[in-house]
Design a protein around this motif. Structure first.
Motif, short mmCIF file in Angstrom:
data_model
loop_
_atom_site.label_atom_id
_atom_site.label_comp_id
_atom_site.label_asym_id
_atom_site.label_seq_id
_atom_site.Cartn_x
_atom_site.Cartn_y
_atom_site.Cartn_z
N SER A 82 42.03 46.17 42.94
CA SER A 82 43.27 45.42 43.03
C SER A 82 43.81 45.68 44.35
O SER A 82 43.03 45.90 45.52
CB SER A 82 44.33 46.12 42.03
OG SER A 82 45.51 45.59 42.15
N ALA A 110 49.55 43.47 45.39
CA ALA A 110 49.86 43.23 43.89
C ALA A 110 51.42 43.37 43.60
O ALA A 110 51.83 42.62 42.92
CB ALA A 110 49.06 43.98 42.78
N LEU A 111 52.08 44.11 44.37
CA LEU A 111 53.38 44.52 44.42
C LEU A 111 54.26 43.16 45.24
O LEU A 111 55.44 43.39 45.30
CB LEU A 111 53.98 45.78 44.98
CG LEU A 111 53.16 46.91 44.24
CD1 LEU A 111 53.30 48.39 45.16
CD2 LEU A 111 53.37 47.04 42.74
N LYS A 143 45.57 39.97 42.35
CA LYS A 143 45.55 41.23 42.37
C LYS A 143 46.34 41.98 41.35
O LYS A 143 46.22 42.87 40.65
CB LYS A 143 45.99 41.97 43.63
CG LYS A 143 44.93 41.61 44.75
CD LYS A 143 43.45 42.20 44.41
CE LYS A 143 42.29 42.04 45.67
NZ LYS A 143 40.98 42.52 45.27
N ALA A 144 47.49 41.26 41.21
CA ALA A 144 48.53 41.74 39.96
C ALA A 144 47.76 41.30 38.82
O ALA A 144 47.76 42.23 37.46
CB ALA A 144 49.77 41.04 40.11
N GLN A 174 45.15 43.98 37.57
CA GLN A 174 45.60 45.03 36.86
C GLN A 174 46.03 44.78 35.29
O GLN A 174 45.81 45.60 34.54
CB GLN A 174 47.18 45.54 37.60
CG GLN A 174 46.89 45.99 39.02
CD GLN A 174 48.04 46.46 39.42
OE1 GLN A 174 49.10 47.23 38.92
NE2 GLN A 174 48.21 46.79 40.89
N THR A 230 45.87 51.92 37.25
CA THR A 230 45.59 51.61 38.44
C THR A 230 46.03 52.75 39.46
O THR A 230 47.03 53.12 39.40
CB THR A 230 46.36 50.41 38.73
OG1 THR A 230 46.26 49.33 37.71
CG2 THR A 230 46.30 49.90 40.08
#
Length: 249
Positions: A137, A141-142, A154-155, A158, A240
Motif C-alpha cells: 500500500s 492511501a490517506l 492503495k486504499a 488495504q 497495514t
C-alpha cells in the motif's frame, strides 16, 4: 527445502530489495516484472550472493500471463509459499487533468494486479495449508494531492488485504500490507521531475519534515516485508504497517 517466494515489480527499487532480502533469508525467489530481461540484474546479484532466483516476464494486469507465470514458477522452483505484491506505476495529475486512461492504468496495475496474483498464489498456499502474502500500500492511501488514482488504489489494497486475511486465515495463510512513506527510488525521482525539482531537492525537503529526518531506502521496506513474510509474524494478519519515518503525509 527452500520456501518459494514470488515478488512482483522486482526488477528494481523496493521490489528488488525485497527479493534480495528474502533470498538472503533462504527463499528461492521468482522475480516478476513486465520485461523479463529487466529482471536479469537482480537475479544475477542474488545468485552472486549465493541465493537462487529466476526472472519471469509478466504483465500483472493480464490474467492469462499471471496464471502462466505461476505455473512456470511452480514447475521451476516449487509451489509458492510467499507472495509480495509490489508492482506499481504512477500517473499523477490533478483531477481535472487526469485522463480515464491514467485512472485505469493505475487501478489496473495496483488493484487488479494484486487481486490476480493473490488469486493465483492462494491455490498453491491452500494446498500447503501455509502462506504469506504481503501487499504494498502507501501513505498516499490517506490522501495525497495529485494522486487521486494512486491513493484510491492503495486504499483499496488495504481493504483487499483485510478481506483476504479473513478468507484465507483458516488455511494457515496470513495477508498483510506494508505502506511505505517517501522512499528514494526511480519512481520518486520521476515524481520530483514532474514537480520541477531534482530528486536530491525533493528528498531533502521531505527529510526535513520527517521525524527521523531522512527519507526511506528500499532496504527499510524490505526488512518489514521479510518480517511479514517470515515465521515471527505468524499471528499477524489483516494489518497495514506504515513504514514512513513517522510522517504520514
Amino acid at each position: 527445502m527452500k520456501q518459494v517466494a514470488v515478488v512482483t515489480g522486482a526488477a528494481r527499487g523496493i521490489g528488488a530489495a525485497s527479493a534480495a532480502r528474502l533470498a538472503a533469508e533462504g527463499a528461492a525467489v521468482a522475480i516478476l516484472d513486465l520485461d523479463e530481461t529487466a529482471c536479469a540484474a537482480t537475479a544475477a546479484e542474488i545468485a552472486e550472493a549465493g541465493g537462487k532466483a529466476i526472472g519471469v516476464g509478466c504483465d500483472v494486469t493480464d490474467e492469462r500471463q499471471v496464471l502462466d507465470a505461476f505455473t512456470r514458477i511452480a514447475a521451476e522452483l516449487g509451489a509458492p509459499a510467499i507472495l509480495v505484491n509490489n508492482a506499481g506505476v504512477l500517473r499523477d495529475n490533478l483531477l481535472f487533468k487526469m485522463s480515464a486512461e491514467d485512472w485505469d492504468t493505475v487501478m489496473g496495475v495496483h488493484l487488479r494486479g494484486t487481486f490476480l496474483c493473490c488469486k493465483a498464489a492462494q491455490k498453491y498456499m491452500v494446498e500447503q495449508r501455509y502462506g504469506r502474502i504481503v501487499n504494498t500500500s502507501s501513505v498516499s492511501a490517506l490522501g495525497n494531492r495529485g494522486q487521486a488514482n494512486y491513493a484510491a488504489a492503495k486504499a483499496g489494497i488495504q481493504g483487499l488485504t483485510r478481506t483476504l486475511a479473513m478468507e484465507l486465515g483458516p488455511f494457515g495463510i496470513t495477508v498483510n500490507a506494508v505502506a511505505p512513506g517517501f522512499v528514494a527510488t526511480e519512481m520518486t525521482a520521476r515524481t520530483a521531475e514532474r514537480m520541477g525539482v531534482t530528486a536530491a531537492e525533493l528528498q531533502a525537503k521531505t527529510a526535513a519534515i520527517t521525524p527521523l529526518r531522512r527519507v526511506g531506502r528500499p532496504a527499510d521496506i524490505a526488512g518489514v516485508v521479510a518480517f511479514l513474510a517470515g515465521p515471527d509474524s505468524a499471528f499477524v494478519t489483516g494489518q497495514t504497517l506504515y513504514v514512513d519515518g513517522g510522517r504520514r503525509l
